[in-house]
Design a protein around this motif. Structure first.
Motif, PDB file in Angstrom:
ATOM      1  N   VAL A  73     -21.346 -43.355 -61.386  1.00  0.00           N
ATOM      2  CA  VAL A  73     -20.563 -44.553 -61.710  1.00  0.00           C
ATOM      3  C   VAL A  73     -21.447 -45.789 -61.644  1.00  0.00           C
ATOM      4  O   VAL A  73     -21.369 -46.670 -62.509  1.00  0.00           O
ATOM      5  CB  VAL A  73     -19.352 -44.681 -60.754  1.00  0.00           C
ATOM      6  CG1 VAL A  73     -18.717 -46.052 -60.848  1.00  0.00           C
ATOM      7  CG2 VAL A  73     -18.325 -43.616 -61.064  1.00  0.00           C
ATOM      8  N   ASP A  74     -22.303 -45.853 -60.648  1.00  0.00           N
ATOM      9  CA  ASP A  74     -23.201 -47.003 -60.515  1.00  0.00           C
ATOM     10  C   ASP A  74     -24.150 -47.094 -61.711  1.00  0.00           C
ATOM     11  O   ASP A  74     -24.374 -48.183 -62.255  1.00  0.00           O
ATOM     12  CB  ASP A  74     -23.988 -46.897 -59.207  1.00  0.00           C
ATOM     13  CG  ASP A  74     -24.730 -48.172 -58.878  1.00  0.00           C
ATOM     14  OD1 ASP A  74     -24.165 -49.260 -59.105  1.00  0.00           O
ATOM     15  OD2 ASP A  74     -25.879 -48.073 -58.392  1.00  0.00           O
ATOM     16  N   GLN A 109     -22.169 -48.312 -64.734  1.00  0.00           N
ATOM     17  CA  GLN A 109     -21.906 -49.752 -64.655  1.00  0.00           C
ATOM     18  C   GLN A 109     -23.156 -50.555 -64.994  1.00  0.00           C
ATOM     19  O   GLN A 109     -23.074 -51.577 -65.674  1.00  0.00           O
ATOM     20  CB  GLN A 109     -21.383 -50.125 -63.274  1.00  0.00           C
ATOM     21  CG  GLN A 109     -19.963 -49.677 -63.034  1.00  0.00           C
ATOM     22  CD  GLN A 109     -19.492 -49.945 -61.616  1.00  0.00           C
ATOM     23  OE1 GLN A 109     -20.294 -50.201 -60.721  1.00  0.00           O
ATOM     24  NE2 GLN A 109     -18.182 -49.873 -61.418  1.00  0.00           N
ATOM     25  N   ALA A 152     -23.533 -50.417 -68.664  1.00  0.00           N
ATOM     26  CA  ALA A 152     -22.546 -51.291 -69.300  1.00  0.00           C
ATOM     27  C   ALA A 152     -22.984 -52.749 -69.229  1.00  0.00           C
ATOM     28  O   ALA A 152     -22.829 -53.501 -70.201  1.00  0.00           O
ATOM     29  CB  ALA A 152     -21.184 -51.105 -68.635  1.00  0.00           C
ATOM     30  N   ARG A 153     -23.528 -53.160 -68.087  1.00  0.00           N
ATOM     31  CA  ARG A 153     -24.018 -54.545 -67.968  1.00  0.00           C
ATOM     32  C   ARG A 153     -25.177 -54.782 -68.932  1.00  0.00           C
ATOM     33  O   ARG A 153     -25.265 -55.832 -69.579  1.00  0.00           O
ATOM     34  CB  ARG A 153     -24.453 -54.827 -66.534  1.00  0.00           C
ATOM     35  CG  ARG A 153     -23.305 -55.064 -65.572  1.00  0.00           C
ATOM     36  CD  ARG A 153     -23.803 -55.577 -64.228  1.00  0.00           C
ATOM     37  NE  ARG A 153     -24.677 -54.626 -63.552  1.00  0.00           N
ATOM     38  CZ  ARG A 153     -24.274 -53.668 -62.719  1.00  0.00           C
ATOM     39  NH1 ARG A 153     -22.995 -53.528 -62.468  1.00  0.00           N
ATOM     40  NH2 ARG A 153     -25.147 -52.876 -62.142  1.00  0.00           N
ATOM     41  N   SER A 200     -23.829 -55.007 -72.429  1.00  0.00           N
ATOM     42  CA  SER A 200     -23.108 -56.276 -72.590  1.00  0.00           C
ATOM     43  C   SER A 200     -24.076 -57.432 -72.819  1.00  0.00           C
ATOM     44  O   SER A 200     -23.848 -58.283 -73.694  1.00  0.00           O
ATOM     45  CB  SER A 200     -22.253 -56.546 -71.354  1.00  0.00           C
ATOM     46  OG  SER A 200     -21.618 -57.788 -71.456  1.00  0.00           O
TER      47      SER A 200
END
Length: 101
Positions: free
Chosen positions: A33-34, A37, A40-41, A44
């Motif tokens: 999950v880390d 994320q 994803a950052r 983005s």
């Protein structure tokens, strides 16, 4: 009595192995999950950079510059404007008239 102790010992060992396995899976999933994320950052921020580049490339001044340099286009003015008029033949203008080939 010995059977009961053996059954309890096996139950405790199975419980301990299950607990260790569960903690391992929990840590593995937390790191996944880390990482997701963080990805994803990163995506983005890349998306924001691409949006900024897209806005910079689409400015009217940039489009005008590309049109004049790469496409050899020039602004329209009355000196170079050519007007085309369409003449209709009298036979085509009359209803029921025959056209000549």
């Amino acid at each position: 009595m010995i059977r009961l102790n053996l059954v309890l010992l096996v139950a405790v060992l199975a419980s301990a192995f299950y607990l260790v396995h569960t903690q391992y899976e929990s840590r593995r999933l937390y790191t996944a999950v880390d990482r997701a994320q963080a990805q994803a950052r990163k995506l983005s921020s890349e998306h924001e950079q691409l949006q900024v580049q897209k806005r910079a490339e689409a400015t009217p001044a940039r489009v005008q510059q590309l049109a004049s340099r790469q496409l050899q286009m020039r602004p329209v003015n009355p000196a170079i404007t050519q007007y085309v008029t369409v003449f209709e033949s009298p036979a085509a203008a009359q209803p029921g008239g025959t056209k000549q080939p």
